[in-house]
Each structure stands twice: as C-alpha cells, then as structure tokens.
Design an enzyme around this catalytic site. Structure first.
Site, PDB file in Angstrom:
ATOM      1  N   ARG A  39      22.271   3.551  32.779  1.00 57.12           N
ATOM      2  CA  ARG A  39      23.359   3.084  31.908  1.00 57.12           C
ATOM      3  C   ARG A  39      24.711   3.039  32.626  1.00 57.12           C
ATOM      4  O   ARG A  39      25.638   2.379  32.174  1.00 57.12           O
ATOM      5  CB  ARG A  39      23.450   3.947  30.650  1.00 57.12           C
ATOM      6  CG  ARG A  39      23.944   5.366  30.863  1.00 57.12           C
ATOM      7  CD  ARG A  39      24.070   6.114  29.540  1.00 57.12           C
ATOM      8  NE  ARG A  39      24.548   7.471  29.747  1.00 57.12           N
ATOM      9  CZ  ARG A  39      23.771   8.512  29.995  1.00 57.12           C
ATOM     10  NH1 ARG A  39      22.463   8.345  30.069  1.00 57.12           N
ATOM     11  NH2 ARG A  39      24.284   9.724  30.164  1.00 57.12           N
ATOM     12  N   ARG A  99      18.649  28.529  39.619  1.00 59.36           N
ATOM     13  CA  ARG A  99      19.448  29.690  40.034  1.00 59.36           C
ATOM     14  C   ARG A  99      18.659  30.993  40.069  1.00 59.36           C
ATOM     15  O   ARG A  99      18.962  31.887  40.852  1.00 59.36           O
ATOM     16  CB  ARG A  99      20.649  29.859  39.107  1.00 59.36           C
ATOM     17  CG  ARG A  99      21.693  28.763  39.248  1.00 59.36           C
ATOM     18  CD  ARG A  99      22.786  28.931  38.214  1.00 59.36           C
ATOM     19  NE  ARG A  99      23.715  27.803  38.231  1.00 59.36           N
ATOM     20  CZ  ARG A  99      24.508  27.478  37.226  1.00 59.36           C
ATOM     21  NH1 ARG A  99      24.483  28.202  36.113  1.00 59.36           N
ATOM     22  NH2 ARG A  99      25.320  26.449  37.314  1.00 59.36           N
ATOM     23  N   CYS A 130      30.000  28.499  37.029  1.00 56.01           N
ATOM     24  CA  CYS A 130      31.418  28.428  37.394  1.00 56.01           C
ATOM     25  C   CYS A 130      32.122  29.774  37.244  1.00 56.01           C
ATOM     26  O   CYS A 130      32.906  30.177  38.114  1.00 56.01           O
ATOM     27  CB  CYS A 130      32.128  27.369  36.552  1.00 56.01           C
ATOM     28  SG  CYS A 130      31.744  27.453  34.794  1.00 56.01           S
ATOM     29  N   GLY A 161      34.495  22.908  31.298  1.00 56.55           N
ATOM     30  CA  GLY A 161      33.201  23.520  31.576  1.00 56.55           C
ATOM     31  C   GLY A 161      32.105  22.985  30.676  1.00 56.55           C
ATOM     32  O   GLY A 161      30.921  23.144  30.967  1.00 56.55           O
ATOM     33  N   HIS A 243      39.363  28.181  34.752  1.00 57.40           N
ATOM     34  CA  HIS A 243      38.811  29.368  34.096  1.00 57.40           C
ATOM     35  C   HIS A 243      39.610  30.600  34.521  1.00 57.40           C
ATOM     36  O   HIS A 243      39.985  30.751  35.693  1.00 57.40           O
ATOM     37  CB  HIS A 243      37.357  29.583  34.508  1.00 57.40           C
ATOM     38  CG  HIS A 243      36.388  28.625  33.898  1.00 57.40           C
ATOM     39  ND1 HIS A 243      36.747  27.639  33.000  1.00 57.40           N
ATOM     40  CD2 HIS A 243      35.032  28.507  34.066  1.00 57.40           C
ATOM     41  CE1 HIS A 243      35.663  26.967  32.643  1.00 57.40           C
ATOM     42  NE2 HIS A 243      34.617  27.462  33.273  1.00 57.40           N
TER      43      HIS A 243
END
Length: 340
Positions: A39, A99, A130, A161, A243
């Site tokens: 797209r 992770r 993050c 975020g 942050h």
C-alpha cells in the site's frame, strides 16, 4: 567497499529516522533500498541528499545484501525476517519478536557490544525496547563501579512510542479541546491523552503489571545482568517525542553522588546536565533530535543504604529505536563483517 543496506518499513517514523541517521553518521553504504508494504509502494523517502522510492517487501530478494534494518512490527517481521536471514542478510530488528529468544542477541552497543558476535546463531540481532535502551545506557557504568542490586523506575513515555496514530491522537485531541464539536474520543489510547497521563502501556499481565513493564525487567536482565532486580511503572504522557525516566538505584557498594556524576560524564552515549538551579536539567523537548541519553537530578537517596536517584531523558525515536539499530550495524561491521 561499503555495505548493501535494506530498510524495511522505510515509510514509518522509525524507518525514516533510520535513513536519516545512516546518512548523518556517514555509515559506509554502497547501495541502499527502502522497502514497505504494497500500500506504500512508490512512496518517496529521503536518504541524505538522495530520494528513494519504496519497493515492495513482498517477494524481495535479500541475496547479496549485507544488513537489513527492520521497523515493520512483530507480525510482518515474523514473516519476512526468517526469509531475509536465510538469504544471508543480517537482520537488525526493532520489534519485540526476537528480544527474548536466548539464541538471538539483544544489544545496546554502549552496554554489551560483544553480544553482536552471536548474530551467526540465526542471522538476527534484536533491538531493545525504547525505555530499556536509555535506562541501561545510564546504569551500565554505575553497575561496573558499584554493582547494582535493585532499580525502581517510573517512566514518562511520549506518544511517538505508539507510532503515528499516537502522535495524531494527541494532536487531534488537543485541538479538539478548544474547538466545540471537534472533540476526539480515545482510540489508540485507552483514555484521553491530551492534558492527561495514562498508567498503562501494552497489555495487562496476570500479576497486574503491563507488558511494557515486564519488558523493562526482562531486557535489563538479558542486556546488563540477570541478578539485577527491576520494578517498573510505565506511564504514557502528552509529549510528542522523548521518553523520561525517574530512576531509584540501590547498589551493593557505597557510591557517592559526585563520583557517580563524574563516571557518567565520562561514559559513552551520555550527557550530564545537572545544575541545582532553575532549568539546570533536561526535559524531553530539549532532547529531540539528539543522540545522547541525558542524565540530570543526580542525588543521594538517604532512605536506603547505598542509594541514588536520577532523571534520564532520551529521544525514543533515536536512542530508543533507530539510532540504536544503526549503532548495532556499526558494531556488527567493525567487529564481524569488516567492510567500509
């Protein structure tokens, strides 16, 4: 001879930042391609003074490419990362998918650069969450000096975020507060985010914590030291980018606040701005676009033995995502691939 680099998810916030940072840091690129979903096919993105047109990730042949930076979310990563890796291209993945796989390294280059050498296990390296990334950058040099026993962290996480939808919702809700008839109901977030804070990021777990809070615990243990105890409260705040974290750290050994300040000033990736006066600290607005993790408000916690408090701020689209991914690529190149 430089690297052939793939950016998967090049039209998103993080993908665009990856392109910007590769150019800013003059990463040795011989050839680069921007991939996106069908797209977004043909969408133009910038790489330095060049303009790239995105190509379809579906059916793309990764053979002969060296490094692929993925910013496409866990579902798409699960489909395309194994294909990329099987064709000999190293994946550096920004999603949470890999992770916690013990065979896949989770890397913050200022903290555990040697872990990139494990990339050969599955040809994949994971980028951390993050909020974890900036925290472990701050903790590592202090842990080396005095061994950290326990960390209590409260986060103040920006809407970026949560992606473009999070940014749009804060913007639209804020405008709607002042224009009758244009009020915007919560959609991306569970409650109003404009002029509010929400103590809820990601899904709730059985013990009452959220997955974002669990991520900070699990990732800190994997990246830094499995013996460190971490407890987190993660909060979404009406800030567009950047942050912030309030850290309470308990050490095994005594560490004077002045020595801690000196250690942090000399540590990679960190800027200390800590004056005990009005404005003598960093806020999210001031960190946007910067590479550094900023530390302020370093002070002794007199309520526990060997305790310190500090304030930690970083651009979550940079150190929390795109910058760390590019630094992983740099570390991988310097330690293992050795091109450029």
């Amino acid at each position: 001879m430089g690297y052939k680099v793939v950016i998967a998810g090049a039209t998103g916030n993080v993908g665009r930042e990856m392109l910007n940072i590769l150019a800013e840091r003059e990463f040795p690129v011989d050839e680069i391609v921007a991939l996106a979903s069908r797209r977004s096919l043909g969408t133009e993105v910038s790489f330095g003074d060049k303009t790239l047109k995105t190509k379809d990730i579906e059916g793309f042949d990764f053979t002969g490419w060296d490094i692929a930076l993925f910013a496409i979310g866990s579902e798409a990563t699960a489909k395309y990362a194994p294909i990329c890796a099987s064709q000999g291209c190293v994946v550096i993945d920004n999603s949470s998918l890999y992770r916690y796989d013990p065979q896949i390294p989770l890397v913050v280059p200022e903290v555990n650069p040697e872990a990139v050498e494990q990339y050969k296990n599955k040809m994949i390296i994971a980028n951390p969450n993050c909020s974890t990334a900036q925290m472990v950058v701050a903790l590592k040099p202090l842990h080396d000096r005095a061994r950290i026993k326990r960390v209590v962290v409260s986060t103040y996480q920006s809407v970026s975020g949560a992606g473009k939808e999070g940014i749009d919702e804060l913007w639209d809700q804020t405008k709607g507060m002042y224009v009758p008839g244009q009020e915007v109901a919560p959609k991306k977030f569970t409650k109003q985010i404009a002029f509010n804070v929400i103590p809820h990021i990601d899904v709730f777990l059985d013990d009452g914590s959220t997955k974002e809070e669990w991520k900070m615990v699990a990732e800190t243990k994997k990246i830094l030291d499995k013996a460190i105890k971490v407890t987190a409260t993660c909060v979404r705040v009406p800030v567009f980018v950047g942050h912030s974290e309030a850290l309470n750290i308990e050490f095994e050994e005594f560490l004077d606040e002045d020595e801690a300040r000196d250690i942090l000033r000399e540590s990679p990736g960190i800027m200390v701005i800590d004056k005990r006066e009005n404005g003598g600290y960093i806020t999210p607005v001031e960190c946007v676009g910067d590479y550094a993790t900023y530390i302020s408000r370093i002070r002794t916690d007199s309520t526990i033995e060997n305790g310190l408090n500090m304030w930690c701020v970083s651009d979550n689209l940079r150190k929390g995502a795109a910058l760390n991914a590019v630094q992983i690529a740099e570390t991988l190149g310097n330690r293992c691939l050795k091109k450029g």
